[in-house]
Design a protein around this motif. Structure first.
Motif, PDB file in Angstrom:
ATOM      1  N   LEU A  53       2.652  -4.113   8.398  1.00  0.00           N
ATOM      2  CA  LEU A  53       1.360  -3.330   8.084  1.00  0.00           C
ATOM      3  C   LEU A  53       1.216  -2.991   6.847  1.00  0.00           C
ATOM      4  O   LEU A  53      -0.130  -2.760   6.240  1.00  0.00           O
ATOM      5  CB  LEU A  53       0.877  -2.481   9.026  1.00  0.00           C
ATOM      6  CG  LEU A  53       1.000  -2.934  10.479  1.00  0.00           C
ATOM      7  CD1 LEU A  53       0.561  -1.754  11.482  1.00  0.00           C
ATOM      8  CD2 LEU A  53      -0.123  -4.032  10.807  1.00  0.00           C
ATOM      9  N   HIS A  54       2.483  -2.646   6.131  1.00  0.00           N
ATOM     10  CA  HIS A  54       2.520  -1.919   4.775  1.00  0.00           C
ATOM     11  C   HIS A  54       1.862  -2.985   3.710  1.00  0.00           C
ATOM     12  O   HIS A  54       2.050  -4.145   3.819  1.00  0.00           O
ATOM     13  CB  HIS A  54       3.664  -1.487   4.314  1.00  0.00           C
ATOM     14  CG  HIS A  54       4.411  -0.402   5.023  1.00  0.00           C
ATOM     15  ND1 HIS A  54       5.506   0.086   5.065  1.00  0.00           N
ATOM     16  CD2 HIS A  54       3.592   0.085   6.335  1.00  0.00           C
ATOM     17  CE1 HIS A  54       5.598   0.922   5.927  1.00  0.00           C
ATOM     18  NE2 HIS A  54       4.661   0.829   6.744  1.00  0.00           N
ATOM     19  N   GLU A  55       1.021  -2.482   2.588  1.00  0.00           N
ATOM     20  CA  GLU A  55       0.428  -3.348   1.732  1.00  0.00           C
ATOM     21  C   GLU A  55       1.045  -2.718   0.298  1.00  0.00           C
ATOM     22  O   GLU A  55       0.289  -1.994  -0.312  1.00  0.00           O
ATOM     23  CB  GLU A  55      -1.123  -3.140   1.734  1.00  0.00           C
ATOM     24  CG  GLU A  55      -1.820  -3.772   2.917  1.00  0.00           C
ATOM     25  CD  GLU A  55      -3.214  -3.666   3.186  1.00  0.00           C
ATOM     26  OE1 GLU A  55      -3.984  -3.300   2.033  1.00  0.00           O
ATOM     27  OE2 GLU A  55      -3.954  -3.968   4.065  1.00  0.00           O
ATOM     28  N   ASN A  56       2.114  -3.334  -0.055  1.00  0.00           N
ATOM     29  CA  ASN A  56       2.653  -2.836  -1.276  1.00  0.00           C
ATOM     30  C   ASN A  56       2.505  -3.916  -2.198  1.00  0.00           C
ATOM     31  O   ASN A  56       3.413  -4.743  -2.645  1.00  0.00           O
ATOM     32  CB  ASN A  56       4.277  -2.556  -0.798  1.00  0.00           C
ATOM     33  CG  ASN A  56       4.388  -1.614  -0.031  1.00  0.00           C
ATOM     34  OD1 ASN A  56       3.476  -0.751   0.371  1.00  0.00           O
ATOM     35  ND2 ASN A  56       5.592  -1.367   0.525  1.00  0.00           N
ATOM     36  N   ASP A  57       1.336  -4.076  -2.967  1.00  0.00           N
ATOM     37  CA  ASP A  57       1.029  -4.837  -3.883  1.00  0.00           C
ATOM     38  C   ASP A  57       1.561  -4.485  -5.186  1.00  0.00           C
ATOM     39  O   ASP A  57       1.453  -3.438  -5.738  1.00  0.00           O
ATOM     40  CB  ASP A  57      -0.380  -5.051  -3.982  1.00  0.00           C
ATOM     41  CG  ASP A  57      -0.903  -6.185  -4.909  1.00  0.00           C
ATOM     42  OD1 ASP A  57      -0.062  -6.715  -5.448  1.00  0.00           O
ATOM     43  OD2 ASP A  57      -2.060  -6.419  -4.829  1.00  0.00           O
ATOM     44  N   VAL A  58       2.479  -5.516  -5.890  1.00  0.00           N
ATOM     45  CA  VAL A  58       2.990  -5.226  -7.091  1.00  0.00           C
ATOM     46  C   VAL A  58       1.784  -4.943  -8.269  1.00  0.00           C
ATOM     47  O   VAL A  58       2.249  -4.205  -9.015  1.00  0.00           O
ATOM     48  CB  VAL A  58       3.923  -6.462  -7.309  1.00  0.00           C
ATOM     49  CG1 VAL A  58       4.435  -6.064  -9.074  1.00  0.00           C
ATOM     50  CG2 VAL A  58       4.906  -6.559  -6.640  1.00  0.00           C
ATOM     51  N   PRO A  91       7.924  -5.317   1.183  1.00  0.00           N
ATOM     52  CA  PRO A  91       7.418  -6.606   0.811  1.00  0.00           C
ATOM     53  C   PRO A  91       6.837  -7.058  -0.541  1.00  0.00           C
ATOM     54  O   PRO A  91       6.852  -8.026  -0.937  1.00  0.00           O
ATOM     55  CB  PRO A  91       6.368  -6.923   1.906  1.00  0.00           C
ATOM     56  CG  PRO A  91       5.741  -5.433   2.023  1.00  0.00           C
ATOM     57  CD  PRO A  91       7.144  -4.481   2.133  1.00  0.00           C
ATOM     58  N   GLY A  92       6.543  -5.918  -1.158  1.00  0.00           N
ATOM     59  CA  GLY A  92       6.093  -6.115  -2.601  1.00  0.00           C
ATOM     60  C   GLY A  92       6.903  -5.076  -3.621  1.00  0.00           C
ATOM     61  O   GLY A  92       6.579  -3.842  -3.634  1.00  0.00           O
ATOM     62  N   PRO A  93       8.034  -5.634  -4.118  1.00  0.00           N
ATOM     63  CA  PRO A  93       8.665  -4.953  -5.022  1.00  0.00           C
ATOM     64  C   PRO A  93       8.382  -4.404  -6.063  1.00  0.00           C
ATOM     65  O   PRO A  93       8.783  -4.635  -7.261  1.00  0.00           O
ATOM     66  CB  PRO A  93      10.242  -5.697  -5.118  1.00  0.00           C
ATOM     67  CG  PRO A  93       9.555  -6.924  -4.985  1.00  0.00           C
ATOM     68  CD  PRO A  93       8.491  -6.961  -4.191  1.00  0.00           C
ATOM     69  N   ALA A  94       7.411  -3.501  -6.267  1.00  0.00           N
ATOM     70  CA  ALA A  94       6.528  -3.062  -7.425  1.00  0.00           C
ATOM     71  C   ALA A  94       7.307  -2.030  -8.276  1.00  0.00           C
ATOM     72  O   ALA A  94       7.291  -2.145  -9.398  1.00  0.00           O
ATOM     73  CB  ALA A  94       5.463  -2.137  -6.879  1.00  0.00           C
ATOM     74  N   LEU A  95       8.330  -1.370  -7.478  1.00  0.00           N
ATOM     75  CA  LEU A  95       9.201  -0.300  -8.443  1.00  0.00           C
ATOM     76  C   LEU A  95      10.408  -1.291  -9.207  1.00  0.00           C
ATOM     77  O   LEU A  95      10.510  -0.958 -10.266  1.00  0.00           O
ATOM     78  CB  LEU A  95      10.064   0.445  -7.472  1.00  0.00           C
ATOM     79  CG  LEU A  95      10.983   1.378  -8.234  1.00  0.00           C
ATOM     80  CD1 LEU A  95      10.351   2.299  -9.343  1.00  0.00           C
ATOM     81  CD2 LEU A  95      11.778   2.374  -7.262  1.00  0.00           C
TER      82      LEU A  95
END
Length: 214
Positions: A53-58, A91-95
């Motif tokens: 459910l997490h939304e981790n958009d780069v 799911p979104g490796p923004a870091l």
């Protein structure tokens, strides 16, 4: 059933902490960590469903700004073009993207979204662990792994919601996430630092930077 030892420092002096909505929490008298009793953890399938459910958009500007709380202080410690591991990248490796934009090389690992076992078979100049440590079922083993994965002189950056002394735990937002099973205080990390002869500092709220001795 309550744990016989602390899941973070493996201390054996444990006390009941509180009960909230039928969920039982214990605390360690040594490192002051607090945790949900293991019998009340979600099942692995339920955890994965929640993570999805997490939304981790780069590309999400707000999310990148949130991660900069750790990235900024960590970058000030690093030499140019170092090799790091983003542990629990989601799911979104923004870091990882932020750190690569700053000239570093970053390998990503996540037991659900990037389960690359080879990533855990080398050492790194730095490791990041953002909004992950609160999910650890066996935090002691995870921090022992970090010590193994870090090169001498390397940095570990952890971002997690640290439990304030004056908060009403029953309504604390961080407790409400059903996948958050262990909660840390600054003294928890200081206790871990003594165990591994690390040096730790707290540059901003909810962030700890830990250096492994050279």
């Amino acid at each position: 059933m309550a744990r016989a030892v602390c899941p973070v420092c493996e201390g054996i002096s444990i006390r009941p902490f509180t009960t909230v909505e039928g969920r039982f929490y214990d605390a360690c008298n040594h490192c002051e960590a607090v945790w949900l009793e293991p019998s009340q953890h979600l099942s692995p399938a339920e955890e994965v469903a929640h993570y999805q459910l997490h939304e981790n958009d780069v590309a999400d500007v707000g999310y990148r700004q949130f991660l900069s709380k750790l990235a900024g202080p960590l970058l000030s410690k690093l030499m140019p073009a170092q090799h790091g591991l983003d542990y629990g990248c989601g799911p979104g490796p923004a870091l990882a993207a932020l750190l690569e934009e700053a000239g570093h090389h970053v390998t990503v690992y996540d037991p659900v979204f990037a389960c690359n076992a080879t990533a855990l078979q080398r050492q790194y100049d730095f490791i990041t662990c953002t909004e992950v440590a609160e999910h650890f079922h066996d935090a002691a083993s995870e921090f022992a792994r970090f010590d193994t994965l870090l090169k001498p002189g390397g940095w570990l950056g952890v971002m997690t919601g640290m439990l304030p002394d004056d908060v009403d735990f029953s309504v604390w937002h961080y407790r409400r996430d059903p996948t958050h099973v262990v909660f840390y205080r600054p003294q928890t990390f200081e206790c871990l630092a003594k165990r591994y002869a690390w040096v730790c500092e707290f540059p901003v709220k909810d962030v700890v930077l830990i250096k492994k001795p050279a």
